[in-house]
Write a protein that holds these residues in place. Structure first.
Motif, PDB file in Angstrom:
ATOM      1  N   SER A 151      13.771 -15.811 -70.666  1.00 43.32           N
ATOM      2  CA  SER A 151      14.218 -17.162 -71.023  1.00 43.32           C
ATOM      3  C   SER A 151      13.101 -18.193 -70.919  1.00 43.32           C
ATOM      4  O   SER A 151      13.216 -19.288 -71.465  1.00 43.32           O
ATOM      5  N   ARG A 153      19.378 -19.326 -73.746  1.00 38.82           N
ATOM      6  CA  ARG A 153      20.749 -18.831 -73.715  1.00 38.82           C
ATOM      7  C   ARG A 153      20.845 -17.379 -73.227  1.00 38.82           C
ATOM      8  O   ARG A 153      21.944 -16.899 -72.948  1.00 38.82           O
ATOM      9  N   LEU A 178      28.774 -20.467 -74.751  1.00 38.99           N
ATOM     10  CA  LEU A 178      28.387 -19.821 -76.005  1.00 38.99           C
ATOM     11  C   LEU A 178      29.196 -20.345 -77.188  1.00 38.99           C
ATOM     12  O   LEU A 178      28.730 -20.298 -78.333  1.00 38.99           O
ATOM     13  N   GLU A 189      29.856 -23.429 -77.588  1.00 35.61           N
ATOM     14  CA  GLU A 189      29.436 -24.829 -77.711  1.00 35.61           C
ATOM     15  C   GLU A 189      30.498 -25.796 -77.183  1.00 35.61           C
ATOM     16  O   GLU A 189      30.689 -26.893 -77.717  1.00 35.61           O
ATOM     17  N   LEU A 246      23.147 -26.126 -73.646  1.00 33.16           N
ATOM     18  CA  LEU A 246      22.229 -25.043 -73.971  1.00 33.16           C
ATOM     19  C   LEU A 246      22.268 -24.020 -72.842  1.00 33.16           C
ATOM     20  O   LEU A 246      22.323 -22.806 -73.077  1.00 33.16           O
ATOM     21  N   THR A 247      22.253 -24.515 -71.608  1.00 30.11           N
ATOM     22  CA  THR A 247      22.461 -23.720 -70.396  1.00 30.11           C
ATOM     23  C   THR A 247      23.346 -24.560 -69.478  1.00 30.11           C
ATOM     24  O   THR A 247      23.571 -25.740 -69.746  1.00 30.11           O
TER      25      THR A 247
END
Length: 312
Positions: free
Chosen positions: A72, A86, A212, A214, A247-248
């Protein structure tokens, strides 16, 4: 006009420390797993075998988490403009699903043991279970000292918690068998441990899937952000298309359209909006599109109601 407001991210040191913690936990898990597998077969204990099964998947899960954490940190490229941030979230999802599979196997084996009880050597089972508990406590303490917001760390810790509970159940089962000779306690406690592990697995899966997909990050409300942007600068006329996602777990992103009055200067509005988003909501990476009151041809600039936030 667009602004991609960013800031310097200082997650490298945190990820480096977390990676070392996972590596230590992996070493402890692999080091003890072999002994527990042998002891489980020798003693005939399903609880020990279930705990060894946890450790086997934990070794894979911790290895996956360690790999994901290191990958990552790679920079973005032409195919992945956001880089590989991700990947740890995806690893956490896979780890959670793996726990579900383990629980199914334990439940099946427990049912077989209830129908056809087998003898259990409680003495060796107790010794190995106590050693396993000490190993799991050490691994959990190592992971616990890491980042509690990192979903990948939480997924790895969930696996180790499953092992820790399995060791406790094995100790309890061994003591009951030594005292009473009642061997059904072994599969019974293995099912109890499986249910507790299932709860932790579901929490990890649910949060990873939300990221994931969103989903809006916890603690964020698109309506509140829209209202705050509306009063960030006197020349803001309308705010729409507000989207916030992660995003994370540690890094939230946003995009929004801000329509300004026809004679307004976009620069001051842009600076006021991005500064407010960072200061009030912690959104340090926001893409803000500035539009004039005269909507560009073919663009969908208005809210469904067509009503501005303030009269012009």
């Amino acid at each position: 006009m667009h602004d991609h407001s960013g800031h310097a991210h200082h997650h490298g040191d945190d990820h480096g420390g977390d990676a070392r913690r996972i590596a230590w936990a992996l070493a402890l898990t692999v080091g003890f797993m072999g002994a527990e597998v042998v002891a489980g077969f020798v003693s005939g204990s399903l609880t020990l075998l279930a705990d060894a099964g946890h450790m086997l998947t934990d070794a894979a899960a911790l290895g996956m988490a360690l790999t994901a954490m290191r990958v990552s940190t790679r920079p973005s490229d032409k195919r992945r403009s956001f880089g590989y941030h991700r990947l740890p979230v995806l690893a956490a999802l896979v780890n959670g699903l793996a726990l579900f599979a383990i629980v199914g196997w334990i439940a099946f084996e427990a049912a077989q043991r209830f129908l056809a009880p087998v003898p259990v050597l409680a003495g060796p089972m107790l010794i190995v279970a106590v050693l396993g508990l000490l190993s799991n406590i050490a691994a959990f303490a190592i992971l616990r000292s890491g980042s509690r917001d990192d979903l990948n760390m939480r997924g790895a810790a969930a696996h180790v918690v499953g092992d820790l509970l399995g060791s406790i159940a094995a100790i309890a089962a061994a003591l009951v068998i030594l005292a009473t000779g009642w061997t059904p306690i072994d599969p019974l406690l293995s099912v109890l441990v499986a249910l507790l592990v299932l709860r932790s697995a579901w929490a990890v899966i649910r949060r990873a899937a939300h990221i994931l997909l969103e989903g809006t990050p916890e603690g964020f409300d698109a309506g509140q952000i829209r209202d705050a942007v509306a009063v960030a600068h006197p020349d803001v006329h309308d705010v729409h298309h507000v989207h916030v996602w992660s995003l994370t777990p540690e890094r939230s992103l946003a995009t929004l359209h801000v329509r300004v009055r026809g004679d307004a200067s976009p620069g001051p509005v842009l600076r006021a909006v991005t500064r407010m988003l960072g200061d009030r909501f912690g959104l340090h990476h926001a893409t803000v599109q500035i539009e004039t009151e005269n909507c560009p041809e073919g663009a969908d600039c208005a809210e469904p109601s067509g009503t501005p936030l303030r009269p012009a």
